[in-house]
Design an enzyme around this catalytic site. Structure first.
Site, PDB file in Angstrom:
ATOM      1  N   MET A  30       1.045  -1.685   0.303  1.00 41.32           N
ATOM      2  CA  MET A  30      -0.110   0.141   0.161  1.00 41.32           C
ATOM      3  C   MET A  30       0.802   1.929  -0.243  1.00 41.32           C
ATOM      4  SD  MET A  30      -3.890  -0.952   2.166  1.00 41.32           S
ATOM      5  CE  MET A  30      -3.259  -0.371   3.715  1.00 41.32           C
ATOM      6  N   HIS A  37       9.839  -3.177   3.482  1.00 47.85           N
ATOM      7  CA  HIS A  37       8.539  -4.157   1.886  1.00 47.85           C
ATOM      8  C   HIS A  37      10.071  -3.804   1.268  1.00 47.85           C
ATOM      9  CE1 HIS A  37       5.793  -0.884   2.690  1.00 47.85           C
ATOM     10  NE2 HIS A  37       4.875  -1.827   2.665  1.00 47.85           N
ATOM     11  N   GLN A 156      -2.971 -12.311   7.757  1.00 47.48           N
ATOM     12  CA  GLN A 156      -3.512 -11.418   6.323  1.00 47.48           C
ATOM     13  C   GLN A 156      -2.748 -12.800   5.363  1.00 47.48           C
ATOM     14  OE1 GLN A 156      -2.692  -7.667   4.451  1.00 47.48           O
ATOM     15  NE2 GLN A 156      -0.637  -8.867   4.511  1.00 47.48           N
TER      16      GLN A 156
HETATM   17  O1  PAF Z   1      -0.469  -5.530   3.893  1.00 45.82           O
HETATM   18  C1  PAF Z   1      -0.371  -4.905   2.644  1.00 45.82           C
HETATM   19  O2  PAF Z   1       0.475  -4.091   2.507  1.00 45.82           O
HETATM   20  C2  PAF Z   1      -1.817  -4.824   2.626  1.00 45.82           C
HETATM   21  O3  PAF Z   1      -2.541  -5.553   3.470  1.00 45.82           O
HETATM   22  C3  PAF Z   1      -1.833  -5.451   1.159  1.00 45.82           C
HETATM   23  C4  PAF Z   1      -1.430  -7.056   0.923  1.00 45.82           C
HETATM   24  C5  PAF Z   1      -0.929  -5.243  -0.115  1.00 45.82           C
HETATM   25  C6  PAF Z   1      -2.979  -5.786   0.406  1.00 45.82           C
HETATM   26  O4  PAF Z   1      -3.973  -4.420   0.460  1.00 45.82           O
END
Ligand code: PAF
Length: 296
Positions: A30, A37, A156
């Site tokens: 996001m 990241h 997630q």
């Molecule tokens: O982890 C994230 O940044 C978000 O939940 C994702 C996987 C990009 C989905 O919008």
């Protein structure tokens, strides 16, 4: 660095990459990119002969009403510069109207039941339905061979694994370990909301997990005693409100009667007004040794 906003253009580029023998690796984000990241990109880079795509899209459907959608940090220029620096091959910034078209009879959702009931699912209604839906859309657009997620968002990752498995999506998932600041705070886009004092206190999420792991190592096997110790340590911090502390089976998030097998100890707490999460995953093996490990 290639940049695509248009789904068709991105798909052409992906097809070309596949035709030239590349393995397409995908890191969905996001934006507001940080070292966490970068760890996902590094995990993706470990795939030989790859074409690596990062998507940047703040997905509105995964924010519950009253959450921070409007003030979620956005740093598009910096994100592009970081992607260039990290050796990303393509950045995909889809348009809102393409991901969620308004001229359709009704929206399509991907929802995973049970697994999304506890932990973050309990406090963030609709969150995982939003995540599962957007990730499915992105997978269908990008058609990656491999996709990378971070272990910080452990629930997630388990939700996505279930979507991939049960919807037969032809993508291999990889996990990147949690990336931490030098004092142990898990890196997160939301850390930038913290002021100096809150930033200092926020490290208690990590330190309480470390102490709990020591407690398990010293032989404690009652999940409630372990979670109570974490909750007490967190609650002692100024301005920290505990949302949950859970010790569960790391495969399906079922409740544990005793600490055994592969387990996840996860916390969510609000520091000031900033909601933070963290976790450790560990395995208690037959000879009772306790080893930290990846979720999968
Ligand atoms: O982890 C994230 O940044 C978000 O939940 C994702 C996987 C990009 C989905 O919008």
């Amino acid at each position: 660095l290639e940049q695509f906003e248009d789904i068709g253009d991105l798909r052409n580029w992906v097809s070309g990459s596949k035709r030239s023998g590349k393995t397409v690796v995908f890191v969905p984000t996001m934006g507001a990119l940080h070292e966490g990241h970068s760890a996902c990109v590094r995990t993706g880079r470990a795939v030989m002969d790859s074409a690596l795509v990062v998507s940047i899209y703040v997905n509105p459907t995964q924010f519950a009403p009253g959450e921070d959608l409007d003030r979620y940090p956005r740093s598009p220029d910096r994100d592009l510069a970081l992607c260039r620096q990290w050796g990303v091959d393509a950045v995909f910034t889809p348009r809102q109207r393409d991901i969620y078209p308004e001229n359709r009879p009704g929206p399509v959702w991907v929802a995973v039941e049970n697994l999304t009931d506890p932990m973050c699912g309990a406090g963030r209604p609709g969150h995982f339905r939003g995540v599962a839906t957007v990730v499915t859309k992105l997978f269908n657009i990008v058609s990656p061979d491999v996709a990378v997620f971070g272990q910080k968002d452990a629930q997630q990752a388990l939700v996505i694994r279930e979507v991939v498995k049960q919807l037969f999506l032809p993508v291999e998932l990889r996990l990147a370990p949690i990336n931490r600041e030098p004092d142990g705070l898990a890196r997160s886009s939301r850390n930038r909301y913290l002021n100096e004092e809150q930033r200092r206190v926020a490290v208690s999420l990590y330190s309480s997990l470390r102490h709990a792991l020591d407690f398990v190592r010293s032989g404690e096997r009652d999940p409630e005693k372990v979670t109570a110790a974490v909750a007490a340590e967190l609650a002692a911090g100024d301005g920290v409100a505990v949302e949950y502390v859970e010790l569960r089976n790391a495969g399906d998030l079922s409740a544990l009667e005793t600490v055994e097998g592969k387990a996840i100890l996860a916390v969510a707490a609000t520091v000031g007004t900033t909601r933070l999460i963290d976790n450790v995953v560990f395995r208690v093996d037959k000879n009772e040794s306790v080893e930290e490990t990846l979720l999968f």
